[in-house]
Design a protein around this motif. Structure first.
Motif, PDB file in Angstrom:
ATOM      1  N   GLY A 212      10.538  36.361  18.656  1.00 42.66           N
ATOM      2  CA  GLY A 212       9.425  35.664  18.029  1.00 42.66           C
ATOM      3  C   GLY A 212       8.280  35.296  18.958  1.00 42.66           C
ATOM      4  O   GLY A 212       7.509  34.380  18.658  1.00 42.66           O
ATOM      5  N   VAL A 213       8.163  35.979  20.099  1.00 44.58           N
ATOM      6  CA  VAL A 213       6.995  35.735  20.972  1.00 44.58           C
ATOM      7  C   VAL A 213       5.757  36.244  20.251  1.00 44.58           C
ATOM      8  O   VAL A 213       5.762  37.340  19.686  1.00 44.58           O
ATOM      9  N   SER A 214       4.692  35.446  20.229  1.00 48.51           N
ATOM     10  CA  SER A 214       3.531  35.791  19.410  1.00 48.51           C
ATOM     11  C   SER A 214       2.241  35.818  20.215  1.00 48.51           C
ATOM     12  O   SER A 214       2.183  35.399  21.375  1.00 48.51           O
ATOM     13  N   MET A 215       1.208  36.303  19.554  1.00 42.05           N
ATOM     14  CA  MET A 215      -0.144  36.324  20.129  1.00 42.05           C
ATOM     15  C   MET A 215      -0.597  34.903  20.473  1.00 42.05           C
ATOM     16  O   MET A 215      -1.329  34.706  21.440  1.00 42.05           O
ATOM     17  N   ALA A 216      -0.135  33.925  19.678  1.00 39.83           N
ATOM     18  CA  ALA A 216      -0.505  32.533  19.963  1.00 39.83           C
ATOM     19  C   ALA A 216       0.072  32.102  21.315  1.00 39.83           C
ATOM     20  O   ALA A 216      -0.584  31.382  22.082  1.00 39.83           O
ATOM     21  N   ASP A 217       1.298  32.549  21.607  1.00 40.27           N
ATOM     22  CA  ASP A 217       1.894  32.236  22.917  1.00 40.27           C
ATOM     23  C   ASP A 217       1.064  32.852  24.041  1.00 40.27           C
ATOM     24  O   ASP A 217       0.847  32.238  25.085  1.00 40.27           O
ATOM     25  N   LEU A 218       0.617  34.085  23.795  1.00 34.93           N
ATOM     26  CA  LEU A 218      -0.207  34.766  24.795  1.00 34.93           C
ATOM     27  C   LEU A 218      -1.491  33.983  25.060  1.00 34.93           C
ATOM     28  O   LEU A 218      -1.851  33.707  26.207  1.00 34.93           O
ATOM     29  N   LYS A 219      -2.163  33.586  23.964  1.00 36.71           N
ATOM     30  CA  LYS A 219      -3.432  32.858  24.119  1.00 36.71           C
ATOM     31  C   LYS A 219      -3.201  31.522  24.822  1.00 36.71           C
ATOM     32  O   LYS A 219      -3.970  31.128  25.703  1.00 36.71           O
ATOM     33  N   GLY A 220      -2.122  30.839  24.442  1.00 33.88           N
ATOM     34  CA  GLY A 220      -1.817  29.560  25.080  1.00 33.88           C
ATOM     35  C   GLY A 220      -1.539  29.720  26.565  1.00 33.88           C
ATOM     36  O   GLY A 220      -1.947  28.886  27.385  1.00 33.88           O
TER      37      GLY A 220
END
Ligand code: PHE
Length: 338
Positions: A212-220
């Motif tokens: 469940g690693v997401s684009m939001a994690d990347l941006k954060g």
């Protein structure tokens, strides 16, 4: 003669002169010694008187010599002690010291930020094979990055890695998820050099894989890095971009309140969500090594950035070639800065 001798003794400025005075008066053929030699020719009465007289002179001279010698020896010793004195309260002499290269200083900053977020730091080979550098990263043979213009090829068919992304493959082949890794190291591109391009430069690669690693994690994560580098006012911007090994892919830039008042977006690097073809290539390599396929259904992101760009701005270095010209006028400014 007595007065004359005593005068010469008292005014002898050093031990050498005193020795000469001693020889002149009481040496083997000194003046006093010669006088004593004349005693034999005198009548007995006269000889006794004259003998006592000369002896008195001799004694006076000997005493004076002794006294003066003690004074001069003492003075010589004092002078020697003074000249050899060590003032232990003086500050020490500074030792010449080296310093961290500006690129390594930026690496230290970046790695500190990622270590605080729990990342593992690794390095990898600079000589790579086509499979890890391109194929497994979903870079097809017809992709422009494969162009001979961009890659230093070795005679044995291997190449100098053109980015740190092949370490994504190597790390995933060797480890099972979840993982948070940064890769530091040199990369090579076969291009003409100018103020912003070098044939060798550096990258910091990030790789995060899990459930469940997401684009939001990347941006954060990128935002956290920006704040770590430039303080709480730092902002990040993402623009869609294309890298074959990510989907979606983006370029990111950082903005912060620059104290020198010349704020602008600093284009830092590329990033994106790991392409399913990359996970598949990793599992294929694992299978060849007899390892289980574990990347199906996983999600992850990767990013890559160049410390040179950060260092040029941070230290006001206008030309990337200055970093590697070994000019002491440039590198000397970082001496003693560890
Ligand atoms: N490897 C890319 C480059 O060298 C940067 C990148 C890394 C892009 C990871 C996306 C993800 O330009």
């Amino acid at each position: 003669m007595r007065e004359e001798a005593l005068q010469a003794i008292q005014s002898a400025p050093d031990l050498e002169t005193l020795q000469a005075v001693k020889t002149r008066y009481v040496g083997k053929s000194g003046l006093v010694t010669k006088e004593l030699g004349t005693l034999g020719k005198l009548p007995p009465e006269e000889r006794k008187r004259r003998g006592a007289e000369i002896n008195a002179v001799r004694q006076a001279i000997d005493a004076a010599l002794q006294g003066r010698e003690a004074v001069l020896k003492r003075a010589a010793l004092d002078a020697k002690l003074a000249s050899e004195a060590v003032d232990v309260t003086l500050p020490g002499l500074p030792l010449p010291s080296g310093g961290l290269h500006p690129i390594n200083r930026v690496y230290e900053d970046l790695i500190g930020i990622y270590e605080r977020m729990g990342y593992v730091v690794v390095e990898g080979p600079e000589v790579e094979d086509e499979h890890h550098n391109f194929e497994a990263l979903n870079v097809p043979w017809y992709h422009p990055a494969r162009d001979l213009q961009d890659t230093f090829w070795l005679e044995d068919g291997r190449l100098l890695r053109t980015h740190t992304s092949p370490m994504q493959i190597r790390y995933m082949v060797d480890h099972e998820p979840p993982m948070k890794v940064v890769v530091r190291g040199k990369v090579y591109r076969y291009e003409a050099t100018d103020a912003t391009h070098e044939a060798m430069f550096h990258q910091l690669e990030g790789l995060v894989v899990g459930d469940g690693v997401s684009m939001a994690d990347l941006k954060g994560t990128i935002a956290e890095m920006a704040r770590g580098l430039y303080g709480p006012s730092a902002k990040v911007r993402f623009q869609p971009s294309y890298y074959p090994f990510v989907e979606p892919g983006a370029d990111f830039a950082v903005w912060w309140d620059n104290p020198r008042g010349e704020s602008k977006w600093l284009e830092l690097g590329g990033c994106g969500m790991i392409h399913p073809n990359v996970f598949k290539a990793v599992d294929d390599l694992r299978e060849v090594q007899g390892k289980p396929r574990v990347y199906g259904g996983k999600a992850g992101f990767a990013f890559g950035l160049g410390p040179e760009r950060i260092a040029m701005l941070k230290y006001g270095i206008p030309d990337i070639r200055y970093f590697y010209a070994n000019d002491p006028r440039v590198l000397g400014q970082f001496r003693g800065e560890l």
